[in-house]
Design an enzyme around this catalytic site. Sequence first.
Site, PDB file in Angstrom:
ATOM      1  N   ASP A   1      -4.674  -5.971   4.958  1.00  0.00           N
ATOM      2  CA  ASP A   1      -5.752  -6.758   5.576  1.00  0.00           C
ATOM      3  C   ASP A   1      -5.742  -8.198   5.096  1.00  0.00           C
ATOM      4  O   ASP A   1      -6.209  -9.087   5.792  1.00  0.00           O
ATOM      5  CB  ASP A   1      -7.108  -6.116   5.259  1.00  0.00           C
ATOM      6  CG  ASP A   1      -7.290  -4.812   6.037  1.00  0.00           C
ATOM      7  OD1 ASP A   1      -6.890  -4.790   7.214  1.00  0.00           O
ATOM      8  OD2 ASP A   1      -7.804  -3.830   5.463  1.00  0.00           O
TER       9      ASP A   1
ATOM     10  N   PHE B   1      -4.925   3.885  14.674  1.00  0.00           N
ATOM     11  CA  PHE B   1      -5.114   4.907  13.646  1.00  0.00           C
ATOM     12  C   PHE B   1      -6.251   4.444  12.747  1.00  0.00           C
ATOM     13  O   PHE B   1      -6.363   3.244  12.461  1.00  0.00           O
ATOM     14  CB  PHE B   1      -3.834   5.094  12.815  1.00  0.00           C
ATOM     15  CG  PHE B   1      -2.899   6.124  13.389  1.00  0.00           C
ATOM     16  CD1 PHE B   1      -2.321   5.935  14.630  1.00  0.00           C
ATOM     17  CD2 PHE B   1      -2.612   7.291  12.685  1.00  0.00           C
ATOM     18  CE1 PHE B   1      -1.454   6.880  15.172  1.00  0.00           C
ATOM     19  CE2 PHE B   1      -1.745   8.250  13.206  1.00  0.00           C
ATOM     20  CZ  PHE B   1      -1.172   8.059  14.449  1.00  0.00           C
TER      21      PHE B   1
ATOM     22  N   LYS C   1     -14.464   2.506  15.223  1.00  0.00           N
ATOM     23  CA  LYS C   1     -13.246   1.688  15.359  1.00  0.00           C
ATOM     24  C   LYS C   1     -12.715   1.720  16.793  1.00  0.00           C
ATOM     25  O   LYS C   1     -12.223   0.715  17.302  1.00  0.00           O
ATOM     26  CB  LYS C   1     -12.157   2.188  14.407  1.00  0.00           C
ATOM     27  CG  LYS C   1     -12.040   1.314  13.180  1.00  0.00           C
ATOM     28  CD  LYS C   1     -11.009   1.809  12.193  1.00  0.00           C
ATOM     29  CE  LYS C   1     -11.438   1.406  10.787  1.00  0.00           C
ATOM     30  NZ  LYS C   1     -10.665   2.005   9.749  1.00  0.00           N
TER      31      LYS C   1
ATOM     32  N   LYS D   1       8.139 -17.841  -9.782  1.00  0.00           N
ATOM     33  CA  LYS D   1       7.552 -16.661 -10.410  1.00  0.00           C
ATOM     34  C   LYS D   1       6.399 -17.069 -11.322  1.00  0.00           C
ATOM     35  O   LYS D   1       6.556 -17.990 -12.141  1.00  0.00           O
ATOM     36  CB  LYS D   1       8.630 -15.924 -11.212  1.00  0.00           C
ATOM     37  CG  LYS D   1       8.149 -14.609 -11.749  1.00  0.00           C
ATOM     38  CD  LYS D   1       9.204 -13.922 -12.588  1.00  0.00           C
ATOM     39  CE  LYS D   1       8.554 -12.781 -13.334  1.00  0.00           C
ATOM     40  NZ  LYS D   1       9.285 -12.380 -14.509  1.00  0.00           N
TER      41      LYS D   1
ATOM     42  N   PRO E   1      -3.917 -11.341  10.584  1.00  0.00           N
ATOM     43  CA  PRO E   1      -4.302 -11.065  11.977  1.00  0.00           C
ATOM     44  C   PRO E   1      -4.375  -9.554  12.207  1.00  0.00           C
ATOM     45  O   PRO E   1      -3.603  -8.801  11.613  1.00  0.00           O
ATOM     46  CB  PRO E   1      -3.146 -11.670  12.787  1.00  0.00           C
ATOM     47  CG  PRO E   1      -2.003 -11.749  11.843  1.00  0.00           C
ATOM     48  CD  PRO E   1      -2.575 -11.928  10.473  1.00  0.00           C
ATOM     49  N   ASP E   2      -5.331  -9.114  13.034  1.00  0.00           N
ATOM     50  CA  ASP E   2      -5.450  -7.698  13.373  1.00  0.00           C
ATOM     51  C   ASP E   2      -4.587  -7.446  14.614  1.00  0.00           C
ATOM     52  O   ASP E   2      -4.928  -7.867  15.717  1.00  0.00           O
ATOM     53  CB  ASP E   2      -6.919  -7.347  13.635  1.00  0.00           C
ATOM     54  CG  ASP E   2      -7.108  -5.847  13.761  1.00  0.00           C
ATOM     55  OD1 ASP E   2      -6.261  -5.190  14.400  1.00  0.00           O
ATOM     56  OD2 ASP E   2      -8.100  -5.330  13.214  1.00  0.00           O
TER      57      ASP E   2
ATOM     58  N   LYS F   1     -12.537  -1.994  18.250  1.00  0.00           N
ATOM     59  CA  LYS F   1     -11.203  -2.558  18.528  1.00  0.00           C
ATOM     60  C   LYS F   1     -10.837  -2.394  20.008  1.00  0.00           C
ATOM     61  O   LYS F   1      -9.765  -2.825  20.424  1.00  0.00           O
ATOM     62  CB  LYS F   1     -10.153  -1.906  17.636  1.00  0.00           C
ATOM     63  CG  LYS F   1     -10.439  -2.091  16.141  1.00  0.00           C
ATOM     64  CD  LYS F   1      -9.180  -2.169  15.306  1.00  0.00           C
ATOM     65  CE  LYS F   1      -9.508  -2.234  13.822  1.00  0.00           C
ATOM     66  NZ  LYS F   1      -8.385  -2.565  12.977  1.00  0.00           N
TER      67      LYS F   1
ATOM     68  N   ASN G   1       0.847  -1.188   0.000  1.00  0.00           N
ATOM     69  CA  ASN G   1       0.000   0.000   0.000  1.00  0.00           C
ATOM     70  C   ASN G   1       0.887   1.244   0.000  1.00  0.00           C
ATOM     71  O   ASN G   1       2.108   1.133  -0.043  1.00  0.00           O
ATOM     72  CB  ASN G   1      -0.975  -0.024   1.180  1.00  0.00           C
ATOM     73  CG  ASN G   1      -0.234  -0.093   2.498  1.00  0.00           C
ATOM     74  OD1 ASN G   1       0.519   0.801   2.842  1.00  0.00           O
ATOM     75  ND2 ASN G   1      -0.434  -1.191   3.227  1.00  0.00           N
TER      76      ASN G   1
HETATM   77  N1  CTP Z   1      -4.395  -2.705  12.101  1.00  0.00           N
HETATM   78  C1  CTP Z   1      -3.646  -3.720  12.636  1.00  0.00           C
HETATM   79  N2  CTP Z   1      -3.632  -4.951  12.023  1.00  0.00           N
HETATM   80  C2  CTP Z   1      -4.351  -5.165  10.904  1.00  0.00           C
HETATM   81  C3  CTP Z   1      -5.132  -4.114  10.353  1.00  0.00           C
HETATM   82  C4  CTP Z   1      -5.131  -2.887  10.969  1.00  0.00           C
HETATM   83  O1  CTP Z   1      -2.964  -3.521  13.654  1.00  0.00           O
HETATM   84  N3  CTP Z   1      -4.313  -6.350  10.334  1.00  0.00           N
HETATM   85  C5  CTP Z   1      -4.438  -1.417  12.810  1.00  0.00           C
HETATM   86  C6  CTP Z   1      -3.771  -0.264  12.076  1.00  0.00           C
HETATM   87  O2  CTP Z   1      -2.415  -0.149  12.429  1.00  0.00           O
HETATM   88  C7  CTP Z   1      -4.581   0.917  12.570  1.00  0.00           C
HETATM   89  C8  CTP Z   1      -5.970   0.335  12.816  1.00  0.00           C
HETATM   90  O3  CTP Z   1      -5.780  -1.058  12.934  1.00  0.00           O
HETATM   91  O4  CTP Z   1      -4.118   1.377  13.817  1.00  0.00           O
HETATM   92  C9  CTP Z   1      -7.011   0.619  11.797  1.00  0.00           C
HETATM   93  O5  CTP Z   1      -6.588   0.269  10.532  1.00  0.00           O
HETATM   94  P1  CTP Z   1      -7.561   0.502   9.277  1.00  0.00           P
HETATM   95  O6  CTP Z   1      -6.914  -0.086   8.078  1.00  0.00           O
HETATM   96  O7  CTP Z   1      -7.998   1.924   9.204  1.00  0.00           O
HETATM   97  O8  CTP Z   1      -8.814  -0.314   9.718  1.00  0.00           O
HETATM   98  P2  CTP Z   1      -9.282  -1.749   9.423  1.00  0.00           P
HETATM   99  O9  CTP Z   1      -9.421  -2.461  10.724  1.00  0.00           O
HETATM  100  O10 CTP Z   1      -8.381  -2.435   8.428  1.00  0.00           O
HETATM  101  O11 CTP Z   1     -10.712  -1.475   8.819  1.00  0.00           O
HETATM  102  P3  CTP Z   1     -11.145  -0.922   7.370  1.00  0.00           P
HETATM  103  O12 CTP Z   1      -9.976  -1.148   6.427  1.00  0.00           O
HETATM  104  O13 CTP Z   1     -12.331  -1.722   7.054  1.00  0.00           O
HETATM  105  O14 CTP Z   1     -11.458   0.535   7.552  1.00  0.00           O
END
Ligand code: CTP
Length: 396
Positions: A273, A319, A333, A282, A298-299, A337, A205
């Site tokens: 994500d 964030f 969020k 390749k 994993p989140d 979270k 990204n």
């Molecule tokens: N984050 C994380 N691990 C992931 C995805 C997100 O730790 N796998 C954390 C990011 O570092 C940030 C927060 O979650 O602090 C929110 O990330 P964001 O991408 O805005 O939210 P998502 O949970 O991915 O939701 P969406 O993309 O649906 O808005």
Amino acid sequence: MKRILLIIGGGIAAYKSLELIRRLRDAGFEVQAVLTKAGAEFITPLSVAALSEQPVYSELFSLKDETEMGHIQLSRKADVVLVCPATADLMAKMVHGLANDLASTVLLATDKPVIVVPAMNVRMWEHKATQRNLTQLTADGVHCIGPVTGPMACGEHGMGRMSEVGDIVAAVQSHFRAGPLHGKHAIVTAGPTHEPIDPVRYIANRSSGKQGYAVAAALAAHGARVTLVSGPTNLTAPHGTTLVKVETAHEMYEAVHKALPADIAVCVAAVADWRVKPAPQKLKKSAHMPKLELSENPDILASLCALKDERRPACVVGFAAETTDILSHARAKLKSKSCDIIVANDVSETSTIFGCDTTTVDIISATAQTHHARVSKTMAADALVQTLIQTMDLNI
Ligand code: CTP
């Protein structure tokens, strides 16, 4: 008055140590210098002595030097030992505990904090041996200022240039400032993650890591011990932080959990994500169109918030990068979270956020909300750290 023992290594950047002595003294430090034999090829003991207004030591086996001040005493009398410029050779000697001249003997004998300011050619800096030595020095508790990217005296360009004198003075000053976060351990995630598709391709990204690195710098400047877990970026770890480099979301998750326990966790990283199962070879264009099967990563933020008891950091910050309904999405969020603070980041104007030095954020906690429009990422980081200190009820 704080005393600095300045060890001047032998590199072209040694001439900057003369300005450094002057600026450190202007900032109220007493400077005592050790000039290595190689350092004396670039600057003279007389200039160093004149600027520091102290005798300059250079010989281990000098009756005069040892009578004036023995090498053990020299290493203990200072409040901090600053090696500037730190050459590849000096760093390697420190790693191996060599003690065959005054500078290396002092470095082995000291019981005081040691700060190195590396300066060398880009190839020498990037060489595996130097990078191995840097890792070992960091593990030994040695602090490192720089280097930075830029033009070099040898005509090449790249990482290895010595930090600017003003930045070195600022870093030394912050070393002596205890700060409200003194004694606290903070984990910061930063940058993007790269999810491999095959050995040469990956999903990524637009995150540059600048905001995460600014947050790590602000936490360190307020006295925290900072572990910066970063995805691939071109940035240098801020002074006073320990950098753990990762590539994928899984590696970031593992590194963050390995760095626990922590008092503070700030998840700034733009974690991918999804990931795909990488192809071992390749993927060829000529074959059929590849189908990428995505599975969820994993989140990391949610996993930290969900930790039980004392394993959960006292303050977890997330964030929220949003393009529409920024505040309501961010508040959702914060709840979903279960974090303590959420920083809503308006990324609708992508060209003016990603990779840029400015940002627009809303910092939202249970009790306060502040809006910061088109501020530098450093200012946004400082504002976040102020909110964090208030939320944790620490004195500023
Ligand atoms: N984050 C994380 N691990 C992931 C995805 C997100 O730790 N796998 C954390 C990011 O570092 C940030 C927060 O979650 O602090 C929110 O990330 P964001 O991408 O805005 O939210 P998502 O949970 O991915 O939701 P969406 O993309 O649906 O808005």
